[in-house]
Design a protein around this motif. Structure first.
Motif, mmCIF file in Angstrom:
data_model
loop_
_atom_site.group_PDB
_atom_site.id
_atom_site.type_symbol
_atom_site.label_atom_id
_atom_site.label_comp_id
_atom_site.label_asym_id
_atom_site.label_seq_id
_atom_site.Cartn_x
_atom_site.Cartn_y
_atom_site.Cartn_z
ATOM 1 N N GLY A 72 0.497 -1.030 -0.023
ATOM 2 C CA GLY A 72 -0.380 -0.383 -0.347
ATOM 3 C C GLY A 72 0.827 1.278 -0.216
ATOM 4 O O GLY A 72 1.962 0.820 0.103
ATOM 5 N N THR A 73 0.395 2.232 -0.443
ATOM 6 C CA THR A 73 1.152 3.405 -0.330
ATOM 7 C C THR A 73 1.548 3.761 0.914
ATOM 8 O O THR A 73 2.650 4.488 1.309
ATOM 9 N N TYR A 74 1.490 3.761 1.934
ATOM 10 C CA TYR A 74 2.330 3.710 3.127
ATOM 11 C C TYR A 74 2.609 2.313 3.787
ATOM 12 O O TYR A 74 3.174 2.729 4.939
ATOM 13 N N GLY A 75 2.613 1.681 3.039
ATOM 14 C CA GLY A 75 3.251 0.320 3.276
ATOM 15 C C GLY A 75 2.336 -0.989 4.225
ATOM 16 O O GLY A 75 3.383 -1.734 5.082
ATOM 17 N N GLN A 76 1.066 -1.214 3.840
ATOM 18 C CA GLN A 76 0.252 -1.375 4.042
ATOM 19 C C GLN A 76 0.579 -2.899 3.231
ATOM 20 O O GLN A 76 0.498 -2.554 2.663
ATOM 21 N N THR A 77 -0.190 -4.154 4.316
ATOM 22 C CA THR A 77 0.282 -5.127 3.876
ATOM 23 C C THR A 77 -1.300 -5.780 3.031
ATOM 24 O O THR A 77 -2.009 -5.500 3.431
ATOM 25 N N PRO A 78 -0.941 -5.486 1.376
ATOM 26 C CA PRO A 78 -2.467 -6.253 0.712
ATOM 27 C C PRO A 78 -2.709 -7.373 1.414
ATOM 28 O O PRO A 78 -1.433 -8.501 2.097
ATOM 29 N N ALA A 79 -4.005 -7.786 1.626
ATOM 30 C CA ALA A 79 -4.418 -9.125 2.361
ATOM 31 C C ALA A 79 -3.972 -10.398 1.149
ATOM 32 O O ALA A 79 -3.491 -11.566 1.874
ATOM 33 N N THR A 107 8.680 -1.197 -3.682
ATOM 34 C CA THR A 107 7.819 -0.317 -3.243
ATOM 35 C C THR A 107 6.958 0.747 -3.912
ATOM 36 O O THR A 107 6.759 1.870 -2.324
ATOM 37 N N TRP A 108 7.156 1.072 -4.729
ATOM 38 C CA TRP A 108 6.677 2.629 -4.879
ATOM 39 C C TRP A 108 7.526 3.834 -4.449
ATOM 40 O O TRP A 108 8.879 3.454 -4.600
ATOM 41 N N TRP A 109 7.921 4.674 -4.083
ATOM 42 C CA TRP A 109 8.231 5.739 -3.222
ATOM 43 C C TRP A 109 8.351 5.440 -2.009
ATOM 44 O O TRP A 109 9.884 5.885 -1.208
ATOM 45 N N LEU A 110 8.432 4.128 -1.249
ATOM 46 C CA LEU A 110 9.393 4.323 0.074
ATOM 47 C C LEU A 110 10.761 3.868 -0.295
ATOM 48 O O LEU A 110 10.638 2.705 -1.566
ATOM 49 N N PRO A 111 11.912 3.747 0.592
ATOM 50 C CA PRO A 111 12.746 3.713 1.103
ATOM 51 C C PRO A 111 13.188 2.066 1.468
ATOM 52 O O PRO A 111 14.374 1.748 1.119
ATOM 53 N N VAL A 112 12.133 0.570 1.203
ATOM 54 C CA VAL A 112 12.192 -0.699 1.160
ATOM 55 C C VAL A 112 11.547 -1.347 0.421
ATOM 56 O O VAL A 112 10.552 -1.068 0.061
ATOM 57 N N SER A 113 11.974 -2.388 0.397
ATOM 58 C CA SER A 113 11.568 -2.880 -0.949
ATOM 59 C C SER A 113 10.656 -4.275 -0.321
ATOM 60 O O SER A 113 10.630 -3.979 1.143
ATOM 61 N N ALA A 115 10.385 -7.394 -0.008
ATOM 62 C CA ALA A 115 11.019 -7.940 0.789
ATOM 63 C C ALA A 115 11.266 -7.426 1.850
ATOM 64 O O ALA A 115 11.687 -8.704 3.079
ATOM 65 N N GLN A 116 11.744 -7.080 1.912
ATOM 66 C CA GLN A 116 12.035 -6.295 3.492
ATOM 67 C C GLN A 116 10.886 -6.037 4.186
ATOM 68 O O GLN A 116 11.159 -6.126 5.465
ATOM 69 N N PHE A 117 9.544 -5.560 3.762
ATOM 70 C CA PHE A 117 8.594 -5.704 4.396
ATOM 71 C C PHE A 117 8.114 -7.283 4.422
ATOM 72 O O PHE A 117 7.194 -7.283 5.818
ATOM 73 N N MET A 118 8.203 -7.770 3.666
ATOM 74 C CA MET A 118 8.020 -9.569 3.780
ATOM 75 C C MET A 118 8.891 -10.206 5.501
ATOM 76 O O MET A 118 8.360 -10.777 5.640
ATOM 77 N N ASN A 119 10.067 -9.758 5.433
ATOM 78 C CA ASN A 119 11.247 -9.930 6.419
ATOM 79 C C ASN A 119 10.523 -9.861 7.806
ATOM 80 O O ASN A 119 10.580 -10.682 8.361
ATOM 81 N N LEU A 120 10.126 -8.699 8.432
ATOM 82 C CA LEU A 120 8.950 -8.328 9.559
ATOM 83 C C LEU A 120 7.628 -8.519 9.052
ATOM 84 O O LEU A 120 7.571 -9.070 10.559
ATOM 85 N N GLY A 121 6.811 -9.293 8.641
ATOM 86 C CA GLY A 121 5.563 -9.986 8.571
ATOM 87 C C GLY A 121 5.980 -11.277 8.866
ATOM 88 O O GLY A 121 5.515 -11.524 9.384
ATOM 89 N N LEU A 122 7.034 -11.905 8.312
ATOM 90 C CA LEU A 122 7.828 -13.594 8.710
ATOM 91 C C LEU A 122 7.904 -13.431 10.182
ATOM 92 O O LEU A 122 7.898 -14.225 11.293
ATOM 93 N N ILE A 123 8.737 -11.936 10.351
ATOM 94 C CA ILE A 123 9.709 -11.878 12.170
ATOM 95 C C ILE A 123 8.279 -11.541 13.185
ATOM 96 O O ILE A 123 8.221 -12.542 13.672
ATOM 97 N N ARG A 124 7.283 -11.462 12.502
ATOM 98 C CA ARG A 124 6.294 -11.092 13.302
ATOM 99 C C ARG A 124 4.913 -12.450 13.198
ATOM 100 O O ARG A 124 4.735 -12.454 14.700
#
Length: 194
Positions: A72-79, A107-113, A115-124
């Protein structure tokens, strides 16, 4: 009895902090956060599935590959990505010695890939960071396949289970098999539907 009360108190406080509990009137927007910090799930009936047997037969040479999705625009994880991460986390807990490649770049304008967002989701979800390898350059399924196959080949892999949604699986498997042929990599790919 005290242990049960302590566990209930921890679960309640986790639910209140994450908003995943039943005490809120609004529906939960994200998948519930796991309080399981890395336990292995060896008591599951999923251990006798073809994918599970496939992974156990090659602990050092078979990988779990999770494909990203546009954030998502602000880094929201899609369903759809939440479902992929849930399936991948379950597999990773059942196969703690098989490494996982998380694949997704822009990830559009965010400086995070992705894959990095997915790392956080998997760590959680209780997956340790050492079990994950990032492919953070791809911007399409074709690039997911090309870059990931290159990584798999370099790591000596002979197989991978691809985690993605049903509507995406046919194209993803086709792209991965084509990339393996193009790079002369002898890698078997299996589907794990999210």
């Amino acid at each position: 009895m005290r242990v049960r009360n302590l566990v209930s108190a921890v679960a309640l406080s986790t639910a209140l902090v994450t908003g995943a509990g039943v005490l809120t009137d609004a529906p939960a927007k994200a998948a519930p956060v796991s309080t399981d910090l890395g336990s292995v799930d060896l008591g599951s009936s999923d251990l006798l599935t073809p994918n599970s047997i496939f992974l156990w037969q090659g602990i050092a040479t078979r990988y779990i590959v999770v494909l990203g999705a546009k954030m998502g625009t602000y880094g929201q994880t899609p369903a759809i990505l939440d479902r992929r991460l849930n399936v991948a986390a379950r597999m990773a807990k059942q196969h703690p010695f098989n490494r996982m490649i998380v694949s997704g770049g822009n990830t559009w304008w965010l400086p995070v890939s992705e894959a990095q967002f997915m790392n956080l989701g998997l760590i959680r979800r209780g997956i340790p960071m050492w079990q994950m390898v990032n492919e953070g350059r791809s911007t399409s399924t074709v690039q997911n396949a090309s870059y990931t196959v290159g990584m798999l080949k370099a790591m000596g892999a002979n197989g991978a289970v691809i985690v993605t949604n049903g509507f995406h699986m046919g194209r993803a498997l086709g792209d991965f098999r084509a990339a393996a042929r193009k790079q002369h990599a002898r890698i078997e790919f299996r589907a794990a539907y999210a």
